[in-house]
Design a protein around this motif. Structure first.
Motif, short mmCIF file in Angstrom:
data_model
loop_
_atom_site.label_atom_id
_atom_site.label_comp_id
_atom_site.label_asym_id
_atom_site.label_seq_id
_atom_site.Cartn_x
_atom_site.Cartn_y
_atom_site.Cartn_z
N LEU A 1 0.83 -1.21 0.00
CA LEU A 1 0.00 0.00 0.00
C LEU A 1 0.86 1.26 0.00
CD1 LEU A 1 -2.82 -1.01 2.52
CD2 LEU A 1 -3.00 -0.80 0.04
N LEU A 2 1.94 1.25 0.78
CA LEU A 2 2.84 2.40 0.79
C LEU A 2 3.48 2.60 -0.58
CD1 LEU A 2 4.62 1.94 4.25
CD2 LEU A 2 2.89 3.64 3.63
N PHE A 3 3.82 1.49 -1.27
CA PHE A 3 4.43 1.58 -2.59
C PHE A 3 3.44 2.20 -3.58
CE2 PHE A 3 7.19 0.61 -6.02
CZ PHE A 3 6.42 0.11 -7.04
N ILE A 4 2.17 1.73 -3.56
CA ILE A 4 1.15 2.27 -4.47
C ILE A 4 0.92 3.75 -4.18
CG2 ILE A 4 -1.27 2.13 -5.13
CD1 ILE A 4 0.42 -0.15 -6.22
N THR A 5 0.84 4.10 -2.89
CA THR A 5 0.63 5.49 -2.53
C THR A 5 1.79 6.36 -2.99
OG1 THR A 5 -0.61 4.76 -0.57
CG2 THR A 5 0.16 7.04 -0.60
N PHE A 6 3.01 5.87 -2.81
CA PHE A 6 4.19 6.62 -3.22
C PHE A 6 4.20 6.82 -4.74
CE2 PHE A 6 8.32 8.34 -2.72
CZ PHE A 6 9.09 7.90 -3.78
N ARG A 7 3.83 5.78 -5.50
CA ARG A 7 3.78 5.89 -6.96
C ARG A 7 2.76 6.93 -7.39
NH1 ARG A 7 3.51 0.86 -10.76
NH2 ARG A 7 3.54 2.65 -12.16
N ARG A 8 1.61 6.94 -6.72
CA ARG A 8 0.58 7.91 -7.08
C ARG A 8 1.02 9.33 -6.75
NH1 ARG A 8 -5.35 5.24 -5.68
NH2 ARG A 8 -5.19 3.48 -7.14
N ILE A 9 1.72 9.49 -5.64
CA ILE A 9 2.22 10.82 -5.29
C ILE A 9 3.23 11.30 -6.34
CG2 ILE A 9 3.59 12.09 -3.59
CD1 ILE A 9 2.31 10.37 -1.44
N ILE A 10 4.15 10.41 -6.73
CA ILE A 10 5.15 10.76 -7.75
C ILE A 10 4.46 11.09 -9.06
CG2 ILE A 10 7.10 9.91 -9.09
CD1 ILE A 10 7.79 10.61 -6.22
N LYS A 11 3.44 10.28 -9.44
CA LYS A 11 2.71 10.53 -10.68
C LYS A 11 2.01 11.88 -10.63
CE LYS A 11 1.13 9.04 -14.69
NZ LYS A 11 2.01 8.73 -15.83
N GLY A 12 1.39 12.19 -9.48
CA GLY A 12 0.73 13.47 -9.33
C GLY A 12 1.69 14.63 -9.44
N LEU A 13 2.87 14.50 -8.80
CA LEU A 13 3.88 15.57 -8.89
C LEU A 13 4.37 15.75 -10.32
CD1 LEU A 13 5.95 14.85 -5.64
CD2 LEU A 13 4.31 16.70 -6.02
N GLN A 14 4.53 14.64 -11.05
CA GLN A 14 4.95 14.73 -12.45
C GLN A 14 3.90 15.45 -13.29
OE1 GLN A 14 5.76 10.68 -13.57
NE2 GLN A 14 7.88 10.76 -12.86
N ASN A 15 2.62 15.14 -13.06
CA ASN A 15 1.55 15.81 -13.82
C ASN A 15 1.54 17.31 -13.54
OD1 ASN A 15 0.77 13.35 -14.91
ND2 ASN A 15 -0.79 12.98 -13.35
N VAL A 16 1.70 17.66 -12.23
CA VAL A 16 1.74 19.08 -11.88
C VAL A 16 2.92 19.77 -12.54
CG1 VAL A 16 2.02 20.70 -9.96
CG2 VAL A 16 0.49 18.74 -9.72
N PHE A 17 4.08 19.10 -12.50
CA PHE A 17 5.28 19.68 -13.11
C PHE A 17 5.08 19.86 -14.62
CE2 PHE A 17 9.65 20.70 -13.65
CZ PHE A 17 10.06 20.07 -14.82
N ASN A 18 4.53 18.84 -15.30
CA ASN A 18 4.32 18.94 -16.75
C ASN A 18 3.32 20.04 -17.08
OD1 ASN A 18 6.11 16.84 -17.27
ND2 ASN A 18 4.51 15.28 -17.14
N TYR A 19 2.28 20.17 -16.25
CA TYR A 19 1.27 21.21 -16.50
C TYR A 19 1.88 22.60 -16.45
CZ TYR A 19 -2.68 24.30 -15.52
OH TYR A 19 -3.57 25.33 -15.54
#
Length: 445
Positions: free
Chosen positions: A318-336
């Motif tokens: 669960l921590l791994f999935i949560t960490f991946r989603r956080i990283i994905k969200g940060l990448q989307n914000v950065f790309n935006y």
């Protein structure tokens, strides 16, 4: 003066009445000065002005440097306190200090289920007791192990008759110590003198304790089992077992012994069997170090590991999935924001900002260069600055830039123009307004 006394008395009765209507609890110790290992009876009473709908819930009951044992089940009753009748639940414990000094029975917070006055449904109500101090002093010095009890009994018996013994025989001896008002952990090992005609092997050492509610006491036992291998023939005396304890009532040590026993051991024709039996008994008293379990395969070890640590592995997943989603969200914000930045750097707004920056310089070519870079932006697509100002009927900007070109040819490009920013802002304002109101191709047609 009389009026003041009456007011004080009224408030005292009011406070007492309000206090007595609430549940409360008290702790009582039957002794506050004892020897180490001497039991103290603890009584915890919970009082209710109505009644109890269920038992009292205790928290984690621990006393530092002392053992505490529940003595009996709860006892219900009624008591009068301050002229009022209360329902009471009493709990009893035995407290055994094992260190000397000033000790403390801690403050306790319990939950009592009592209905408020005028109601019938029990509600959880916290009640708290005060802490109580007591003292434990050391036992008098002695050659015996430190052991306190009110009474001690010793039983010593064998599994074979001594009348028909011969060399090579093995006899099992059981010594049971029963101690009153102590716990099994305090009972030391029995003392038995060694003999030269037999080898002694310790087999088992078992302890047990039991609360005798009828006699209101705690009875503990220690049972030790020994094996004797007789190696010599003749007439001997088997020594008795003994144990010593300190009696708090007499203030002295007492020794309890079993009687010695006369035995006769005959010879045997097969002396080789004695050494074999001795080796067997020695092995029984040593821990086995041989592991006969079959070796598990890697697959079985992995499955066993997953089954054993399934909850921990689930948390890690669960921590791994949560960490991946956080990283994905940060990448989307950065790309935006990166795309927004790129769009901004290519926008007419940024080109105009650069024009203003160049216009802040004192030389005229810089002002004109920044202005033409802004006008040549794809959104405006204007080539001539004077023609643009003329098209949008901006006579002020038109005159300003004509004068700017004239001054450039006269003074070789060195002039401080103070109203450049005002004119170019007005030019952009009118230009943007004209582009918004520009008719579409459909309207023209």
């Amino acid at each position: 003066m009389v009026k003041k006394i009456l007011v004080i008395a009224f408030w005292f009765l009011f406070i007492q009445e309000g206090f007595c209507q609430k549940p409360f609890a008290k702790v009582y110790l039957n002794k506050k000065y004892v020897f180490v290992q001497q039991p103290i009876q603890v009584t915890i009473k919970v009082y209710s002005p109505t009644w109890f709908t269920q038992g009292v819930e205790f928290g984690d009951l621990k006393v530092k440097d002392a053992f505490i044992i529940p003595f009996t089940n709860s006892v219900s009753g009624n008591e009068a306190v301050g002229g009022k009748n209360y329902a009471v639940i009493s709990h009893y414990f035995l407290l055994f200090p094992y260190k000397t000094g000033t000790l403390e029975f801690p403050s306790l917070t319990m939950t009592a289920y009592v209905p408020p006055p005028g109601d019938y449904e029990g509600k959880p109500t916290p009640v708290k007791t005060r802490s109580i101090q007591f003292k434990a002093k050391a036992l008098p010095k002695s050659k015996y192990p430190s052991f306190l009890a009110s009474r001690v009994y010793l039983q010593d018996y064998w599994n074979k008759d001594f009348k028909k013994l011969k060399v090579g025989d093995v006899v099992e001896r059981t010594v049971k110590v029963t101690a009153v008002k102590t716990i099994a952990n305090f009972i030391p090992n029995v003392t038995i003198d060694s003999v030269t005609y037999a080898k002694k092997y310790a087999n088992n050492n078992l302890t047990d304790q039991n609360i005798n509610s009828k006699k209101e006491t705690l009875i503990s036992t220690r049972t030790e089992t020994f094996s004797y291998l007789f190696t010599k023939a003749g007439d001997f005396e088997m020594p008795g077992a003994s144990i010593s304890y300190f009696s708090p009532y007499t203030g002295e040590y007492k020794t309890i012994k079993s009687e010695p026993t006369k035995i006769h051991v005959d010879t045997t024709s097969d002396l080789g069997i004695v050494a074999s039996i001795a080796d067997s008994l020695s092995m029984l008293n040593q821990p086995l170090e041989i592991n006969n379990e079959p070796k598990k395969s890697l697959k079985e070890q992995v499955i066993e590991f997953i089954v054993t640590y399934k909850y921990q592995l689930g948390i890690v997943f669960l921590l791994f999935i949560t960490f991946r989603r956080i990283i994905k969200g940060l990448q989307n914000v950065f790309n935006y924001y990166r795309k927004r930045r790129e769009q901004y750097l290519l926008s007419e707004k940024y080109a105009f900002k650069l024009a203003l920056k160049e216009g802040g310089k004192e030389d005229i070519p810089s002002k004109l260069d920044g202005t033409y870079k802004w006008l040549l932006h794809p959104k405006l697509n204007k080539i001539s600055i004077t023609q643009t100002s003329k098209e949008i009927n901006d006579e002020v900007s038109h005159s300003f830039f004509i004068q700017l070109f004239h001054d450039l040819s006269i003074i070789n490009g060195k002039l401080k123009i103070t109203n450049y920013k005002k004119n170019i802002l007005e030019l952009r304002k009118k230009l943007m307004r004209r582009s918004k109101s520009k008719p579409s191709h459909l309207k023209k047609w």
